[in-house]
Design a protein around this motif. Sequence first.
Motif, PDB file in Angstrom:
ATOM      1  N   PHE A 170       3.549 -23.185 -11.990  1.00  0.00           N
ATOM      2  CA  PHE A 170       3.595 -21.817 -12.514  1.00  0.00           C
ATOM      3  C   PHE A 170       2.346 -21.531 -13.332  1.00  0.00           C
ATOM      4  CE2 PHE A 170       4.451 -18.973 -16.042  1.00  0.00           C
ATOM      5  CZ  PHE A 170       4.948 -17.847 -15.397  1.00  0.00           C
ATOM      6  N   ASN A 171       2.003 -22.446 -14.242  1.00  0.00           N
ATOM      7  CA  ASN A 171       0.823 -22.244 -15.092  1.00  0.00           C
ATOM      8  C   ASN A 171      -0.456 -22.225 -14.270  1.00  0.00           C
ATOM      9  OD1 ASN A 171       2.316 -22.028 -17.432  1.00  0.00           O
ATOM     10  ND2 ASN A 171       2.171 -24.210 -17.910  1.00  0.00           N
ATOM     11  N   ARG A 172      -0.547 -23.070 -13.260  1.00  0.00           N
ATOM     12  CA  ARG A 172      -1.742 -23.095 -12.421  1.00  0.00           C
ATOM     13  C   ARG A 172      -1.916 -21.769 -11.681  1.00  0.00           C
ATOM     14  NH1 ARG A 172      -1.549 -27.671  -8.557  1.00  0.00           N
ATOM     15  NH2 ARG A 172      -2.124 -28.910 -10.342  1.00  0.00           N
ATOM     16  N   GLN A 173      -0.819 -21.242 -11.117  1.00  0.00           N
ATOM     17  CA  GLN A 173      -0.907 -19.941 -10.435  1.00  0.00           C
ATOM     18  C   GLN A 173      -1.279 -18.838 -11.411  1.00  0.00           C
ATOM     19  OE1 GLN A 173       2.780 -19.176  -8.426  1.00  0.00           O
ATOM     20  NE2 GLN A 173       2.157 -20.274  -6.596  1.00  0.00           N
ATOM     21  N   GLN A 174      -0.709 -18.864 -12.594  1.00  0.00           N
ATOM     22  CA  GLN A 174      -1.010 -17.831 -13.590  1.00  0.00           C
ATOM     23  C   GLN A 174      -2.476 -17.910 -14.010  1.00  0.00           C
ATOM     24  OE1 GLN A 174       1.303 -15.629 -14.272  1.00  0.00           O
ATOM     25  NE2 GLN A 174       0.202 -14.471 -15.795  1.00  0.00           N
ATOM     26  N   VAL A 175      -2.973 -19.100 -14.239  1.00  0.00           N
ATOM     27  CA  VAL A 175      -4.381 -19.270 -14.629  1.00  0.00           C
ATOM     28  C   VAL A 175      -5.300 -18.829 -13.491  1.00  0.00           C
ATOM     29  CG1 VAL A 175      -6.148 -21.020 -15.127  1.00  0.00           C
ATOM     30  CG2 VAL A 175      -3.992 -21.023 -16.381  1.00  0.00           C
ATOM     31  N   ASP A 176      -4.984 -19.195 -12.252  1.00  0.00           N
ATOM     32  CA  ASP A 176      -5.801 -18.778 -11.105  1.00  0.00           C
ATOM     33  C   ASP A 176      -5.847 -17.266 -10.996  1.00  0.00           C
ATOM     34  OD1 ASP A 176      -6.285 -21.413 -10.503  1.00  0.00           O
ATOM     35  OD2 ASP A 176      -4.890 -21.489  -8.796  1.00  0.00           O
ATOM     36  N   LEU A 177      -4.703 -16.626 -11.184  1.00  0.00           N
ATOM     37  CA  LEU A 177      -4.636 -15.169 -11.105  1.00  0.00           C
ATOM     38  C   LEU A 177      -5.442 -14.531 -12.231  1.00  0.00           C
ATOM     39  CD1 LEU A 177      -3.310 -13.021  -9.338  1.00  0.00           C
ATOM     40  CD2 LEU A 177      -1.364 -13.038 -10.882  1.00  0.00           C
ATOM     41  N   LEU A 234     -13.871  -9.511  -2.064  1.00  0.00           N
ATOM     42  CA  LEU A 234     -14.195 -10.008  -3.404  1.00  0.00           C
ATOM     43  C   LEU A 234     -13.008 -10.775  -3.981  1.00  0.00           C
ATOM     44  CD1 LEU A 234     -16.450  -9.882  -5.519  1.00  0.00           C
ATOM     45  CD2 LEU A 234     -15.400  -7.826  -6.413  1.00  0.00           C
ATOM     46  N   THR A 235     -11.801 -10.432  -3.521  1.00  0.00           N
ATOM     47  CA  THR A 235     -10.596 -11.124  -3.976  1.00  0.00           C
ATOM     48  C   THR A 235      -9.774 -11.546  -2.761  1.00  0.00           C
ATOM     49  OG1 THR A 235      -9.173  -9.164  -4.026  1.00  0.00           O
ATOM     50  CG2 THR A 235     -10.445  -9.647  -6.013  1.00  0.00           C
ATOM     51  N   ALA A 236      -8.830 -12.415  -3.008  1.00  0.00           N
ATOM     52  CA  ALA A 236      -7.806 -12.716  -1.997  1.00  0.00           C
ATOM     53  C   ALA A 236      -6.807 -11.563  -2.024  1.00  0.00           C
ATOM     54  CB  ALA A 236      -7.132 -14.040  -2.340  1.00  0.00           C
ATOM     55  N   GLU A 237      -5.740 -11.677  -1.291  1.00  0.00           N
ATOM     56  CA  GLU A 237      -4.723 -10.617  -1.261  1.00  0.00           C
ATOM     57  C   GLU A 237      -3.879 -10.697  -2.521  1.00  0.00           C
ATOM     58  OE1 GLU A 237      -2.520 -10.487   2.383  1.00  0.00           O
ATOM     59  OE2 GLU A 237      -4.311 -10.894   3.552  1.00  0.00           O
ATOM     60  N   ILE A 238      -4.427 -10.184  -3.623  1.00  0.00           N
ATOM     61  CA  ILE A 238      -3.735 -10.283  -4.903  1.00  0.00           C
ATOM     62  C   ILE A 238      -3.519  -8.927  -5.569  1.00  0.00           C
ATOM     63  CG2 ILE A 238      -4.448 -12.649  -5.398  1.00  0.00           C
ATOM     64  CD1 ILE A 238      -6.646 -11.503  -7.187  1.00  0.00           C
ATOM     65  N   LEU A 258       0.512 -12.700  -7.448  1.00  0.00           N
ATOM     66  CA  LEU A 258       0.425 -13.849  -6.559  1.00  0.00           C
ATOM     67  C   LEU A 258       1.804 -14.478  -6.545  1.00  0.00           C
ATOM     68  CD1 LEU A 258      -1.427 -15.648  -4.845  1.00  0.00           C
ATOM     69  CD2 LEU A 258      -1.870 -16.990  -6.890  1.00  0.00           C
ATOM     70  N   GLY A 259       2.494 -14.341  -5.417  1.00  0.00           N
ATOM     71  CA  GLY A 259       3.887 -14.774  -5.359  1.00  0.00           C
ATOM     72  C   GLY A 259       4.703 -13.902  -6.297  1.00  0.00           C
ATOM     73  N   ASP A 260       5.381 -14.522  -7.245  1.00  0.00           N
ATOM     74  CA  ASP A 260       6.137 -13.730  -8.213  1.00  0.00           C
ATOM     75  C   ASP A 260       5.421 -13.640  -9.561  1.00  0.00           C
ATOM     76  OD1 ASP A 260       6.470 -16.376  -8.838  1.00  0.00           O
ATOM     77  OD2 ASP A 260       8.621 -16.256  -9.202  1.00  0.00           O
ATOM     78  N   ARG A 261       4.144 -13.987  -9.590  1.00  0.00           N
ATOM     79  CA  ARG A 261       3.336 -13.905 -10.813  1.00  0.00           C
ATOM     80  C   ARG A 261       2.585 -12.589 -10.834  1.00  0.00           C
ATOM     81  NH1 ARG A 261       6.370 -17.571 -10.662  1.00  0.00           N
ATOM     82  NH2 ARG A 261       5.850 -19.729 -10.513  1.00  0.00           N
ATOM     83  N   GLU A 262       2.519 -11.954 -12.011  1.00  0.00           N
ATOM     84  CA  GLU A 262       1.791 -10.696 -12.155  1.00  0.00           C
ATOM     85  C   GLU A 262       0.844 -10.796 -13.333  1.00  0.00           C
ATOM     86  OE1 GLU A 262       4.408  -7.375 -12.425  1.00  0.00           O
ATOM     87  OE2 GLU A 262       5.242  -7.703 -10.428  1.00  0.00           O
ATOM     88  N   TYR A 263      -0.268 -10.082 -13.230  1.00  0.00           N
ATOM     89  CA  TYR A 263      -1.262 -10.047 -14.296  1.00  0.00           C
ATOM     90  C   TYR A 263      -1.948  -8.695 -14.224  1.00  0.00           C
ATOM     91  CZ  TYR A 263      -5.139 -11.552 -17.270  1.00  0.00           C
ATOM     92  OH  TYR A 263      -6.047 -11.668 -18.270  1.00  0.00           O
TER      93      TYR A 263
END
Length: 196
Positions: A43-50, A145-149, A178-183
């Motif tokens: 979860f933290n890795r996805q959030q940091v990547d986003l 410039l970005t992935a599908e995010i 990204l998945g169920d992560r939002e930013y």
Amino acid sequence: MLENYDNERAFTLIEILIVLAIVGVVGAAISNVLLTGMNVRDFNRQQVDLQQSGRGVMIRLEKDIRAAEEARVEDANGMTGGQLVLRFRDLDNDVYHYARYVFYDSKLGWGELNSTDTVENNDIWDTDQDEWPTNEDWNGHRHPLTAEIIAEDDYNDKGLFEYDLDFQTVEITLYLELGDREYNIINTAHLRLPNR
């Protein structure tokens, strides 16, 4: 001769079963803790990547906006304010450079044109101060410039870009998922004043 084992102490079947049950419960608890830790790490890795993707895009956009002399915000691919075109002027060569950021397929794309670039029909695209590139001029000049995010559904009536002509500012609103992560990132950048 038979020996008598009545006085020797051994584990009974019930004692062995109790020990196995305790070991099973402890093992299940430990594996649960490990799985929870791995899920938190993912979860933290996805959030940091986003967040890093969002900040990287924002830094690039701000840099280009601050260097630009003029900006235009247009609708693109069904999104209000989904395209930002920036104009830069090379004073040494009296040539214009353009950068475009455009929303498409849940991505943010980027492209650039110079006023001397070859465009449609292999014509040299020569422009004066009042001409801006058309959508056809940008064919072949778009790179992701970005992935599908980019969370298209979160924009509603608000655009990705908004331009304030009075204050010469561009407001950038990035809703990323990204998945169920939002930013979400919202920032305003000022265009530089033209050297005329």
